[in-house]
Write an enzyme that holds these catalytic residues in place. Structure first.
Site, PDB file in Angstrom:
ATOM      1  N   GLY A 177     111.057 -28.398  77.586  1.00  0.00           N
ATOM      2  CA  GLY A 177     110.663 -28.090  78.962  1.00  0.00           C
ATOM      3  C   GLY A 177     110.275 -26.634  79.135  1.00  0.00           C
ATOM      4  N   ASP A 178     111.063 -25.739  78.560  1.00  0.00           N
ATOM      5  CA  ASP A 178     110.751 -24.313  78.634  1.00  0.00           C
ATOM      6  C   ASP A 178     109.447 -24.001  77.902  1.00  0.00           C
ATOM      7  OD1 ASP A 178     113.144 -22.965  79.945  1.00  0.00           O
ATOM      8  OD2 ASP A 178     114.142 -24.104  78.390  1.00  0.00           O
ATOM      9  N   THR A 179     109.279 -24.584  76.731  1.00  0.00           N
ATOM     10  CA  THR A 179     108.094 -24.290  75.939  1.00  0.00           C
ATOM     11  C   THR A 179     106.833 -24.821  76.602  1.00  0.00           C
ATOM     12  OG1 THR A 179     109.449 -24.385  73.943  1.00  0.00           O
ATOM     13  CG2 THR A 179     107.076 -24.478  73.656  1.00  0.00           C
ATOM     14  N   ALA A 182     105.959 -22.448  79.265  1.00  0.00           N
ATOM     15  CA  ALA A 182     105.381 -21.234  78.702  1.00  0.00           C
ATOM     16  C   ALA A 182     103.933 -21.439  78.302  1.00  0.00           C
ATOM     17  CB  ALA A 182     106.200 -20.793  77.487  1.00  0.00           C
TER      18      ALA A 182
END
Length: 406
Positions: A177-179, A182
């Protein structure tokens, strides 16, 4: 210890001359900064004095620092600056005034409380491209809720689909999710920089929510519900609605087979000794194969279970059927294809040891990404960056004595 950069860029950098101020921590914001830095941007990372970015201490530690940090923060310069103090906020504004891009992943309202709202920063620097990554975005009824990547994966619909049918949903295994947030943020930054170049130099704000980045890659999830009322469910290793595409057991592991093309399916059935299925009229297209997917999977699994992973790969490779084993870290490091494409690089750290790290993606022919600098110690570049910003040695010493910088 010599902390001089051990890497030099051998080719022109696509983002040379772009100055990025990174005011995030952990994964989403810093992964964007990492990507921009790999293609030549000068990334100045602001960290809190004391411990710095918590990622420095996440997962496995070597010589006092996470080896993850060595990847996430390469090509960056570290400035240890206390943003809770007014003087620290003033210095941050001074750095942002000369920047092209600001990356932040604080909870909405944090920058506003420090006097750094988009309106205030654009008065200071009209051309600033401002990337804001948060759990739920800068607007909407959930904006003030705390959000992490795992929560974004759940709200974005991904977590419902991961795992075996009827069992607890599982995480992908990495902070996907973070990647994804980003990467969407990086796309936004590059798009906004291009817009600024061709439309009078005006910057803008990029608002990326973790759950929206996940939702954006959920393929036909919502259209299928809208058109048919179908709620897509977890399907384990299979690809629902596409057949055959699954993981199959071997004597020493598992192999993934994607035999869902019409001609590929026929070659696959010939390879496993089931030409009867390959010649069946109702299996000539995907719709027919989906209707008999359990029978097809059983046939492939019965064949693969009699062979090793390598034997299966050899047979299917010769038949031109897409197949692959499930790689571990050891498999990746030992694979010649990874090395042939420079996807495994040896990176020297500022702690005096070398470590193998992932290479750079995407690969540009004229301006490829590079590792120019190893990941910094906390505050390694504070004096240099502040000197570039016009502060004198006496001013820097006074700020250090007050604990504003480290």
């Amino acid at each position: 210890m010599d902390s001089s950069p051990p890497f030099k860029a051998p080719t022109p950098a696509a983002l040379a001359g772009v100055r990025v101020v990174e005011m995030g921590q952990l994964i989403a914001g810093p992964f964007c900064g990492k990507t921009l830095g790999e293609f030549g941007a000068d990334v100045v990372k602001i960290e809190a004095p004391g411990a710095g970015d918590p990622l420095r201490n996440w997962r496995l530690i070597k010589e006092g620092t996470s080896v993850w940090w060595q990847v996430q923060s390469r090509n960056k310069r570290s400035v240890a600056l206390d943003l809770r103090q007014k003087e620290g906020q003033d210095i941050a504004r001074q750095l942002i005034a000369e920047a092209d891009v600001l990356v932040e992943n604080f909870r909405p309202g944090t920058l506003e409380a420090w006097g750094m709202s988009p309106e205030e920063l654009h008065r200071l620097n009209p051309g600033l491209v401002m990337l804001r990554i948060s759990g739920y975005g800068q607007t909407g009824p959930y904006r003030d809720l705390p959000g992490f990547g795992a929560i974004g994966e759940a709200m974005g619909g991904l977590r419902h689909l991961t795992g075996e049918p009827g069992r607890v949903p599982v995480r992908v295994g990495v902070s996907i999710g973070d990647t994804l947030a980003a990467l969407h943020g990086t796309i936004g930054v590059l798009t906004a920089l291009y817009h600024r170049k061709v439309n009078g130099g005006q910057g803008q704000v990029i608002d990326v929510a973790l759950h929206e980045a996940v939702f954006n890659v959920m393929e036909s999830l919502v259209p299928e519900y809208s058109a048919f009322g179908v709620v897509r469910e977890a399907a384990g290793s299979a690809l629902p609605g596409i057949a055959p595409s699954n993981a199959y057991p071997c004597q020493d592991g598992w192999v993934l087979v994607a035999g869902n093309g019409d001609s590929i399916f026929k070659r696959l059935m010939d390879a496993i000794g089931r030409p009867d299925l390959g010649a069946a009229a109702d299996l000539a297209d995907n719709a027919g194969r989906v209707a008999r997917v359990h029978e097809i999977d059983a046939a492939i699994g019965a064949w693969s279970a009699q062979h090793s992973v390598q034997q299966v790969l050899d047979v299917l490779g010769a038949a031109r059927v897409p197949a692959g084993k499930v790689y571990t870290a050891k498999d990746i490091v030992e694979d010649p294809h990874y090395r042939a494409r420079d996807m495994l690089l040896t990176q020297e750290t500022r702690d005096g040891y070398s470590v193998e790290v992932p290479g750079i993606v995407p690969k540009l022919s004229a301006t490829p990404g590079t590792i120019r600098n190893s990941a910094p110690h906390l505050g390694d570049d504070t004096d240099a960056v502040l000197t570039e910003a016009g502060l004198t040695a006496e001013q820097i010493a006074l700020l250090r004595s007050k604990g504003v910088i480290q």
